[in-house]
Design a protein around this motif. Structure first.
Motif, PDB file in Angstrom:
ATOM      1  N   CYS A  59     -65.691 -59.071 -66.894  1.00  0.00           N
ATOM      2  CA  CYS A  59     -65.180 -58.850 -65.725  1.00  0.00           C
ATOM      3  C   CYS A  59     -66.143 -58.022 -64.870  1.00  0.00           C
ATOM      4  O   CYS A  59     -66.550 -56.961 -65.071  1.00  0.00           O
ATOM      5  CB  CYS A  59     -63.932 -57.921 -65.414  1.00  0.00           C
ATOM      6  SG  CYS A  59     -63.182 -57.531 -63.890  1.00  0.00           S
ATOM      7  N   THR A  60     -66.906 -58.999 -63.744  1.00  0.00           N
ATOM      8  CA  THR A  60     -68.155 -58.355 -63.074  1.00  0.00           C
ATOM      9  C   THR A  60     -67.803 -58.246 -61.701  1.00  0.00           C
ATOM     10  O   THR A  60     -68.992 -57.975 -61.298  1.00  0.00           O
ATOM     11  CB  THR A  60     -69.341 -59.539 -63.371  1.00  0.00           C
ATOM     12  OG1 THR A  60     -68.810 -60.785 -63.025  1.00  0.00           O
ATOM     13  CG2 THR A  60     -69.641 -59.835 -64.805  1.00  0.00           C
ATOM     14  N   ASP A  61     -66.749 -58.741 -61.224  1.00  0.00           N
ATOM     15  CA  ASP A  61     -66.557 -58.289 -59.729  1.00  0.00           C
ATOM     16  C   ASP A  61     -65.025 -57.982 -59.583  1.00  0.00           C
ATOM     17  O   ASP A  61     -64.328 -58.550 -60.224  1.00  0.00           O
ATOM     18  CB  ASP A  61     -67.114 -59.345 -59.219  1.00  0.00           C
ATOM     19  CG  ASP A  61     -66.553 -60.961 -59.265  1.00  0.00           C
ATOM     20  OD1 ASP A  61     -65.104 -60.969 -58.925  1.00  0.00           O
ATOM     21  OD2 ASP A  61     -67.174 -61.870 -59.518  1.00  0.00           O
ATOM     22  N   PRO A  62     -64.419 -57.686 -58.470  1.00  0.00           N
ATOM     23  CA  PRO A  62     -63.096 -57.502 -58.155  1.00  0.00           C
ATOM     24  C   PRO A  62     -62.256 -58.435 -58.181  1.00  0.00           C
ATOM     25  O   PRO A  62     -61.044 -58.630 -58.439  1.00  0.00           O
ATOM     26  CB  PRO A  62     -63.249 -57.203 -56.634  1.00  0.00           C
ATOM     27  CG  PRO A  62     -64.378 -56.424 -56.489  1.00  0.00           C
ATOM     28  CD  PRO A  62     -65.650 -57.054 -57.303  1.00  0.00           C
ATOM     29  N   THR A  63     -63.017 -59.908 -58.126  1.00  0.00           N
ATOM     30  CA  THR A  63     -62.024 -61.096 -58.293  1.00  0.00           C
ATOM     31  C   THR A  63     -62.026 -61.723 -59.688  1.00  0.00           C
ATOM     32  O   THR A  63     -61.579 -62.754 -59.936  1.00  0.00           O
ATOM     33  CB  THR A  63     -62.261 -62.116 -57.262  1.00  0.00           C
ATOM     34  OG1 THR A  63     -63.545 -62.594 -57.581  1.00  0.00           O
ATOM     35  CG2 THR A  63     -62.216 -61.665 -55.712  1.00  0.00           C
ATOM     36  N   CYS A  64     -62.348 -61.133 -60.629  1.00  0.00           N
ATOM     37  CA  CYS A  64     -62.655 -61.845 -61.917  1.00  0.00           C
ATOM     38  C   CYS A  64     -61.495 -62.481 -62.536  1.00  0.00           C
ATOM     39  O   CYS A  64     -60.241 -62.077 -62.609  1.00  0.00           O
ATOM     40  CB  CYS A  64     -63.229 -60.756 -62.907  1.00  0.00           C
ATOM     41  SG  CYS A  64     -62.101 -59.559 -63.550  1.00  0.00           S
ATOM     42  N   PRO A  65     -61.699 -63.690 -62.923  1.00  0.00           N
ATOM     43  CA  PRO A  65     -60.452 -64.460 -63.413  1.00  0.00           C
ATOM     44  C   PRO A  65     -60.192 -64.094 -64.930  1.00  0.00           C
ATOM     45  O   PRO A  65     -59.071 -64.897 -65.213  1.00  0.00           O
ATOM     46  CB  PRO A  65     -61.130 -65.788 -63.405  1.00  0.00           C
ATOM     47  CG  PRO A  65     -62.436 -65.690 -63.435  1.00  0.00           C
ATOM     48  CD  PRO A  65     -62.801 -64.466 -62.837  1.00  0.00           C
ATOM     49  N   THR A  66     -60.782 -63.340 -65.510  1.00  0.00           N
ATOM     50  CA  THR A  66     -60.453 -62.798 -66.793  1.00  0.00           C
ATOM     51  C   THR A  66     -59.783 -61.499 -66.857  1.00  0.00           C
ATOM     52  O   THR A  66     -59.451 -60.995 -68.060  1.00  0.00           O
ATOM     53  CB  THR A  66     -61.735 -62.713 -67.854  1.00  0.00           C
ATOM     54  OG1 THR A  66     -62.508 -61.711 -66.883  1.00  0.00           O
ATOM     55  CG2 THR A  66     -62.334 -64.031 -67.405  1.00  0.00           C
TER      56      THR A  66
END
Length: 159
Positions: A125-132
């Protein structure tokens, strides 16, 4: 005739087999952020503050996060939730995920991966919208399962 020495040898062999069969799981951390304390908790008890933690038996409903001003249970931070358990039937093994369900929220890039079994399975998870990540309790498709005995987990921050 069955001697005492044969009995002692059988008992010793039984202890060796039992020791080899004991379930263990290790959680390790890689903190590349340059700040914060990797934290592992279960049932409100801190199990680790950055050093590897080995459970002797299942590790149930544990949470991990990089404490950079988080609440007592990772509130306000990216949190990894995990249950590490040897499977007793198909689908009953380990499961790990990243949660951003409020009161948790994105704080730092966070990822995890299994090792010593299910190698390569994990999530980042690399940003606030991460799909994982979980954003609501019904996002069950983001859980990463592992059906291997004695699997271990590495959690990485800021990779």
């Amino acid at each position: 005739m069955f001697s005492f020495l044969k009995l002692a040898a059988l008992v010793a062999a039984a202890f060796v087999v039992e020791a080899q069969a004991q379930e263990t799981h290790t959680v390790t951390f890689t903190n590349l952020c340059g700040e914060g304390v990797p934290t592992l908790k279960a049932n409100g008890v801190t199990l680790s503050s950055g050093s590897p933690y080995t459970s002797h038996g299942p590790l149930i409903a544990a949470i991990a996060y990089l404490d950079v001003g988080c609440g007592a249970n990772g509130e306000g931070c990216t949190t990894v939730e995990t249950t590490l358990v040897n499977p007793t039937s198909p689908g009953s093994g380990s499961s790990t995920d990243i949660t951003l369900i409020p009161p948790h929220s994105f704080s730092v890039s966070t990822g995890f991966g299994y090792y010593n079994g299910c190698d390569g399975a994990g999530a980042d998870c690399t940003d606030p919208t991460c799909p994982t990540a979980f954003f609501k309790s019904t996002d069950t498709g983001v859980q990463v399962a592992c059906q291997t005995d004695n699997v271990d987990l590495v959690i990485t921050f800021c990779d």
